[in-house]
Design a protein around this motif. Structure first.
Motif, PDB file in Angstrom:
ATOM      1  N   MET A 106      13.816   8.583 -36.270  1.00 59.44           N
ATOM      2  CA  MET A 106      12.949   8.719 -35.106  1.00 59.44           C
ATOM      3  C   MET A 106      13.584   9.767 -34.180  1.00 59.44           C
ATOM      4  SD  MET A 106      11.604   5.737 -32.500  1.00 59.44           S
ATOM      5  CE  MET A 106      11.350   4.628 -33.825  1.00 59.44           C
ATOM      6  N   SER A 107      12.883  10.847 -33.971  1.00 55.90           N
ATOM      7  CA  SER A 107      13.428  11.945 -33.178  1.00 55.90           C
ATOM      8  C   SER A 107      13.192  11.733 -31.683  1.00 55.90           C
ATOM      9  CB  SER A 107      12.788  13.267 -33.608  1.00 55.90           C
ATOM     10  OG  SER A 107      11.436  13.316 -33.191  1.00 55.90           O
ATOM     11  N   ILE A 108      13.953  12.445 -30.900  1.00 58.41           N
ATOM     12  CA  ILE A 108      13.790  12.405 -29.439  1.00 58.41           C
ATOM     13  C   ILE A 108      12.404  12.926 -29.073  1.00 58.41           C
ATOM     14  CG2 ILE A 108      14.639  13.348 -27.253  1.00 58.41           C
ATOM     15  CD1 ILE A 108      16.539  11.314 -28.447  1.00 58.41           C
ATOM     16  N   ALA A 109      11.959  13.973 -29.742  1.00 56.46           N
ATOM     17  CA  ALA A 109      10.629  14.536 -29.457  1.00 56.46           C
ATOM     18  C   ALA A 109       9.545  13.489 -29.696  1.00 56.46           C
ATOM     19  CB  ALA A 109      10.377  15.768 -30.320  1.00 56.46           C
ATOM     20  N   ILE A 148       9.822  10.220 -29.575  1.00 55.53           N
ATOM     21  CA  ILE A 148       9.902   9.186 -28.532  1.00 55.53           C
ATOM     22  C   ILE A 148       9.291   9.693 -27.234  1.00 55.53           C
ATOM     23  CG2 ILE A 148      11.484   7.827 -27.100  1.00 55.53           C
ATOM     24  CD1 ILE A 148      13.353   7.750 -29.595  1.00 55.53           C
ATOM     25  N   VAL A 149       9.654  10.904 -26.835  1.00 60.94           N
ATOM     26  CA  VAL A 149       9.146  11.463 -25.569  1.00 60.94           C
ATOM     27  C   VAL A 149       7.627  11.627 -25.616  1.00 60.94           C
ATOM     28  CG1 VAL A 149       9.161  13.529 -24.107  1.00 60.94           C
ATOM     29  CG2 VAL A 149      11.310  12.577 -24.947  1.00 60.94           C
ATOM     30  N   VAL A 150       7.123  12.197 -26.695  1.00 58.36           N
ATOM     31  CA  VAL A 150       5.673  12.427 -26.812  1.00 58.36           C
ATOM     32  C   VAL A 150       4.925  11.103 -26.864  1.00 58.36           C
ATOM     33  CG1 VAL A 150       3.894  13.296 -28.386  1.00 58.36           C
ATOM     34  CG2 VAL A 150       5.852  14.718 -27.829  1.00 58.36           C
ATOM     35  N   THR A 151       5.469  10.136 -27.566  1.00 59.54           N
ATOM     36  CA  THR A 151       4.819   8.835 -27.683  1.00 59.54           C
ATOM     37  C   THR A 151       4.782   8.111 -26.337  1.00 59.54           C
ATOM     38  OG1 THR A 151       5.434   8.652 -30.008  1.00 59.54           O
ATOM     39  CG2 THR A 151       4.901   6.609 -28.861  1.00 59.54           C
ATOM     40  N   VAL A 152       5.891   8.111 -25.633  1.00 62.56           N
ATOM     41  CA  VAL A 152       5.926   7.455 -24.309  1.00 62.56           C
ATOM     42  C   VAL A 152       4.994   8.179 -23.339  1.00 62.56           C
ATOM     43  CG1 VAL A 152       7.405   6.925 -22.324  1.00 62.56           C
ATOM     44  CG2 VAL A 152       8.214   6.437 -24.646  1.00 62.56           C
ATOM     45  N   LEU A 168       3.415   2.277 -27.585  1.00 65.66           N
ATOM     46  CA  LEU A 168       4.770   1.837 -27.230  1.00 65.66           C
ATOM     47  C   LEU A 168       5.306   0.836 -28.259  1.00 65.66           C
ATOM     48  CD1 LEU A 168       4.560   1.449 -23.351  1.00 65.66           C
ATOM     49  CD2 LEU A 168       5.631   3.297 -24.670  1.00 65.66           C
ATOM     50  N   VAL A 169       4.461  -0.100 -28.659  1.00 65.33           N
ATOM     51  CA  VAL A 169       4.863  -1.065 -29.689  1.00 65.33           C
ATOM     52  C   VAL A 169       5.213  -0.322 -30.972  1.00 65.33           C
ATOM     53  CG1 VAL A 169       4.048  -2.983 -31.139  1.00 65.33           C
ATOM     54  CG2 VAL A 169       3.574  -2.983 -28.678  1.00 65.33           C
ATOM     55  N   GLY A 170       4.545   0.781 -31.208  1.00 58.26           N
ATOM     56  CA  GLY A 170       4.793   1.580 -32.397  1.00 58.26           C
ATOM     57  C   GLY A 170       6.192   2.156 -32.483  1.00 58.26           C
ATOM     58  N   LEU A 171       6.898   2.193 -31.370  1.00 61.66           N
ATOM     59  CA  LEU A 171       8.284   2.647 -31.414  1.00 61.66           C
ATOM     60  C   LEU A 171       9.157   1.635 -32.164  1.00 61.66           C
ATOM     61  CD1 LEU A 171       8.618   4.035 -27.786  1.00 61.66           C
ATOM     62  CD2 LEU A 171       8.439   5.354 -29.910  1.00 61.66           C
ATOM     63  N   SER A 206       2.009  12.807 -31.419  1.00 68.89           N
ATOM     64  CA  SER A 206       2.745  11.627 -31.853  1.00 68.89           C
ATOM     65  C   SER A 206       2.494  11.343 -33.333  1.00 68.89           C
ATOM     66  CB  SER A 206       2.366  10.417 -30.996  1.00 68.89           C
ATOM     67  OG  SER A 206       3.075   9.280 -31.395  1.00 68.89           O
ATOM     68  N   LEU A 207       1.234  11.445 -33.738  1.00 63.82           N
ATOM     69  CA  LEU A 207       0.912  11.262 -35.162  1.00 63.82           C
ATOM     70  C   LEU A 207       1.593  12.315 -36.023  1.00 63.82           C
ATOM     71  CD1 LEU A 207      -2.879  10.379 -35.043  1.00 63.82           C
ATOM     72  CD2 LEU A 207      -1.029   8.919 -35.892  1.00 63.82           C
ATOM     73  N   ALA A 208       1.519  13.558 -35.582  1.00 66.35           N
ATOM     74  CA  ALA A 208       2.133  14.644 -36.354  1.00 66.35           C
ATOM     75  C   ALA A 208       3.648  14.418 -36.493  1.00 66.35           C
ATOM     76  CB  ALA A 208       1.848  15.981 -35.690  1.00 66.35           C
TER      77      ALA A 208
END
Length: 115
Positions: free
Chosen positions: A1-4, A6-10, A59-62, A108-110
């Motif tokens: 799981m990349s930082i990008a 996490i940031v895009v998802t949040v 968020l749950v998806g993290l 986020s999907l990508a």
């Protein structure tokens, strides 16, 4: 799981939830366009709930990736429908707004599938 990722998802989750909560609160910048587009007021709570649920799901998806993927797909479909609604209302100047909200879900999907 990349930082990008996490940031895009949040960011996407926060944007979707903010938009949904804005409908629940009756924020003029959200509900006035809905009325102008001809969206029935009886749909507004359902639309708001879908946005908030999508944000929470991302968020749950993290933690549970399949939930995040489903939530992001749901938000892409939701905001795709919003684009169609705006175009049908001939409010071409407003098309960018649902696209802005859709962008983090797409990203986020990508990132989920490439990271």
């Amino acid at each position: 799981m990349s930082i990008a990722f996490i940031v895009v998802t949040v960011l996407g989750a926060a944007m979707a939830a903010f938009s949904g909560i804005s409908i629940f609160r009756g924020a003029a910048f959200v509900v006035e366009p809905l009325a102008a587009y001809g969206v029935p007021r009886s749909w507004w709570p359902w639309l708001a709930s879908a946005k908030v649920a999508g944000g929470v799901g991302m968020l749950v998806g993290l933690v549970v990736p399949v939930i995040g993927i489903a939530a992001a797909i749901g938000l892409v479909l939701y905001f795709g429908g919003a684009v169609i609604t705006v175009l049908r209302a001939r409010s071409y100047g407003h098309v960018a707004f649902p696209l802005i909200y859709m962008a983090p879900a797409v990203a986020s999907l990508a990132l989920a599938f490439t990271g």
